[in-house]
Design a protein around this motif. Structure first.
Motif, PDB file in Angstrom:
ATOM      1  N   UNK A 316      -9.985  -2.889  -0.652  1.00  0.00           N
ATOM      2  CA  UNK A 316     -10.804  -2.352  -1.528  1.00  0.00           C
ATOM      3  C   UNK A 316     -11.212  -3.016  -2.857  1.00  0.00           C
ATOM      4  N   UNK A 317     -11.365  -2.765  -3.860  1.00  0.00           N
ATOM      5  CA  UNK A 317     -11.585  -3.373  -5.191  1.00  0.00           C
ATOM      6  C   UNK A 317     -10.527  -4.355  -5.397  1.00  0.00           C
ATOM      7  N   UNK A 318     -10.961  -5.566  -5.961  1.00  0.00           N
ATOM      8  CA  UNK A 318     -10.012  -7.019  -6.000  1.00  0.00           C
ATOM      9  C   UNK A 318      -8.973  -6.613  -6.708  1.00  0.00           C
ATOM     10  N   UNK A 319      -9.073  -6.102  -8.114  1.00  0.00           N
ATOM     11  CA  UNK A 319      -8.035  -5.872  -9.114  1.00  0.00           C
ATOM     12  C   UNK A 319      -6.982  -4.994  -8.597  1.00  0.00           C
ATOM     13  N   UNK A 320      -7.405  -3.788  -7.817  1.00  0.00           N
ATOM     14  CA  UNK A 320      -6.509  -2.966  -7.579  1.00  0.00           C
ATOM     15  C   UNK A 320      -5.778  -3.474  -6.207  1.00  0.00           C
ATOM     16  N   UNK A 321      -6.321  -4.174  -5.429  1.00  0.00           N
ATOM     17  CA  UNK A 321      -5.590  -4.875  -4.371  1.00  0.00           C
ATOM     18  C   UNK A 321      -4.366  -5.747  -4.918  1.00  0.00           C
ATOM     19  N   UNK A 322      -4.690  -6.419  -5.777  1.00  0.00           N
ATOM     20  CA  UNK A 322      -3.987  -7.413  -6.574  1.00  0.00           C
ATOM     21  C   UNK A 322      -2.760  -6.545  -7.188  1.00  0.00           C
ATOM     22  N   UNK A 323      -2.908  -5.497  -7.870  1.00  0.00           N
ATOM     23  CA  UNK A 323      -2.093  -4.693  -8.441  1.00  0.00           C
ATOM     24  C   UNK A 323      -1.160  -4.155  -7.520  1.00  0.00           C
ATOM     25  N   UNK A 324      -1.514  -3.775  -6.240  1.00  0.00           N
ATOM     26  CA  UNK A 324      -0.467  -3.270  -5.224  1.00  0.00           C
ATOM     27  C   UNK A 324       0.444  -4.308  -4.628  1.00  0.00           C
ATOM     28  N   UNK A 325      -0.398  -5.710  -4.593  1.00  0.00           N
ATOM     29  CA  UNK A 325       0.588  -6.588  -4.029  1.00  0.00           C
ATOM     30  C   UNK A 325       1.605  -6.796  -5.012  1.00  0.00           C
ATOM     31  N   UNK A 326       1.339  -6.854  -6.401  1.00  0.00           N
ATOM     32  CA  UNK A 326       2.217  -6.864  -7.449  1.00  0.00           C
ATOM     33  C   UNK A 326       3.208  -6.288  -7.426  1.00  0.00           C
ATOM     34  N   UNK A 327       3.057  -4.810  -7.153  1.00  0.00           N
ATOM     35  CA  UNK A 327       4.155  -3.906  -7.109  1.00  0.00           C
ATOM     36  C   UNK A 327       4.954  -4.062  -5.832  1.00  0.00           C
ATOM     37  N   UNK A 328       4.418  -4.538  -4.804  1.00  0.00           N
ATOM     38  CA  UNK A 328       5.195  -4.984  -3.711  1.00  0.00           C
ATOM     39  C   UNK A 328       6.200  -6.201  -3.827  1.00  0.00           C
ATOM     40  N   UNK A 329       5.569  -7.238  -4.358  1.00  0.00           N
ATOM     41  CA  UNK A 329       6.112  -8.325  -4.693  1.00  0.00           C
ATOM     42  C   UNK A 329       7.472  -8.214  -5.583  1.00  0.00           C
ATOM     43  N   UNK A 330       7.251  -7.182  -6.602  1.00  0.00           N
ATOM     44  CA  UNK A 330       8.185  -7.094  -7.770  1.00  0.00           C
ATOM     45  C   UNK A 330       9.452  -6.327  -6.990  1.00  0.00           C
ATOM     46  N   UNK A 331       9.128  -5.526  -5.813  1.00  0.00           N
ATOM     47  CA  UNK A 331      10.291  -4.964  -5.190  1.00  0.00           C
ATOM     48  C   UNK A 331      10.933  -5.702  -4.400  1.00  0.00           C
ATOM     49  N   UNK A 332      10.069  -6.667  -3.820  1.00  0.00           N
ATOM     50  CA  UNK A 332      10.852  -7.908  -2.962  1.00  0.00           C
ATOM     51  C   UNK A 332      11.823  -8.616  -3.800  1.00  0.00           C
ATOM     52  N   UNK A 333      11.281  -9.070  -5.002  1.00  0.00           N
ATOM     53  CA  UNK A 333      12.026  -9.858  -6.059  1.00  0.00           C
ATOM     54  C   UNK A 333      13.355  -9.072  -6.589  1.00  0.00           C
ATOM     55  N   UNK A 334      13.219  -7.684  -6.932  1.00  0.00           N
ATOM     56  CA  UNK A 334      14.292  -6.859  -7.187  1.00  0.00           C
ATOM     57  C   UNK A 334      15.311  -6.816  -6.048  1.00  0.00           C
TER      58      UNK A 334
END
Length: 341
Positions: A316-334
């Protein structure tokens, strides 16, 4: 005075395709013909859908497809219509269909193209009169012309697509497609039997306030997705989920939003099919200024390993996709920090 009496009806799909042939110096008209073949099949399927309740073609067919999903009667009808149109058109040497286990060889040995298609997406919604659609993806063959299409032809990643599109059968029927030179939408005028250009140079908003996700599977979603959905609710976003991928994608493309179908405990590799759902819509999304991801990487760069390969999809919208990826990456880092400690 005469101009007011006979206003122009607009640019037809055929005329538009003809004007755009110069974008493909290697094609010499074959791709244009292929797009016309798809449009013809879409018109026929549109007719079948509109009269489905009158000729008893709603409901289940009584068999399952290769996905293990119960086929609807209109799934079978749409599959037959598109395969027949592509075979008779002569430009396609092989087809990958959601409804068929193996590659479909058309017998057109001189055909230069491969088509991957979901003939009728969301067909279980037909009985309740909800919008449904068709999704298609087109590749140039890599094998020698004059031979049958091969597995190598079919297993190209999404960056090799030369065209992709979808048809949404709703309050009006629209065909939206890209050939890598922007996205254009055409609305079907049934009294004239033609698709007319109605949405030129479609661009999706960079961000939006709509998220589309089947939250029935929430408990088995990855933590990153759960956190993003909480973020959406905390910020007053609107949840909009039709259950037909084409319909949800089409709305978000126009209004701005993100569609999320993550991996789950039941479907660890995701549910949507890479070759004829994810790649096609990803190509369109990117050409309209949006993004498509599997949560970790760009969908179109995923290398397919099987015809009916499944994948998570965030699109979908670029900034929203980026935001989802950021949440997923944060969980992986955690998780990595917890493991390290």
């Amino acid at each position: 005075m005469n101009d007011k009496l006979a206003l122009p009806v607009g640019t037809t799909l055929d005329r538009f395709i003809m004007r755009k042939q110069e974008d493909f110096p290697f094609a010499t008209g074959e791709l244009s013909q292929l797009l016309r073949d798809i449009a013809l099949a879409a018109k026929i399927v549109n007719r079948e859908i509109n009269r489905a309740g009158l000729i008893d073609v709603t409901g289940a067919y009584g068999q399952q497809n290769v996905q293990g999903e119960e086929q609807q009667k209109l799934d079978v009808i749409a599959n037959i219509r598109f395969i027949r149109a592509l075979r008779n058109g002569g430009e396609v040497c092989a087809i990958i269909s959601e409804e068929e286990d193996e590659i479909i060889h058309t017998g057109n040995l001189k055909g230069k193209y491969i088509v991957a298609i979901d003939p009728l997406d969301g067909s279980s919604n037909i009985d309740v009169n909800v919008s449904i659609g068709t999704i298609f993806s087109i590749y140039r063959r890599v094998s020698e012309v004059g031979t049958e299409g091969t597995m190598e032809d079919c297993m190209q990643n999404g960056t090799h697509q030369i065209a992709a599109g979808y048809v949404v059968y709703g309050s009006s029927t629209m065909l939206v497609y890209t050939t890598g030179h922007g996205v254009n939408g055409f609305t079907y005028e049934p009294s004239l039997g033609e698709f007319f250009l109605s949405h030129p140079n479609m661009c999706t908003p960079k961000t939006g306030t709509i998220y589309s996700c089947n939250e029935g599977g929430y408990n088995s979603f990855p933590e990153g997705i759960k956190n993003y959905l909480s973020y959406c609710k905390e910020n007053g976003y609107s949840g909009r989920y039709i259950g037909s991928l084409v319909s949800d994608f089409h709305r978000n493309l126009i209004k701005g939003g993100v569609y999320i179908y993550p991996s789950t405990a039941k479907a660890p590799n995701g549910k949507l099919r890479l070759l004829y759902e994810c790649n096609a819509l990803a190509f369109i999304a990117e050409q309209a200024g949006g993004k498509a991801s599997d949560g970790k990487s760009r969908i179109m760069e995923v290398e397919p390993t099987e015809l009916h390969q499944r994948s998570p999809l965030i699109i979908g919208s670029a900034e929203m996709v980026d935001k989802v990826e950021a949440f997923m990456k944060a969980e992986v880092n955690k998780k990595e920090e917890v493991t390290a400690n």
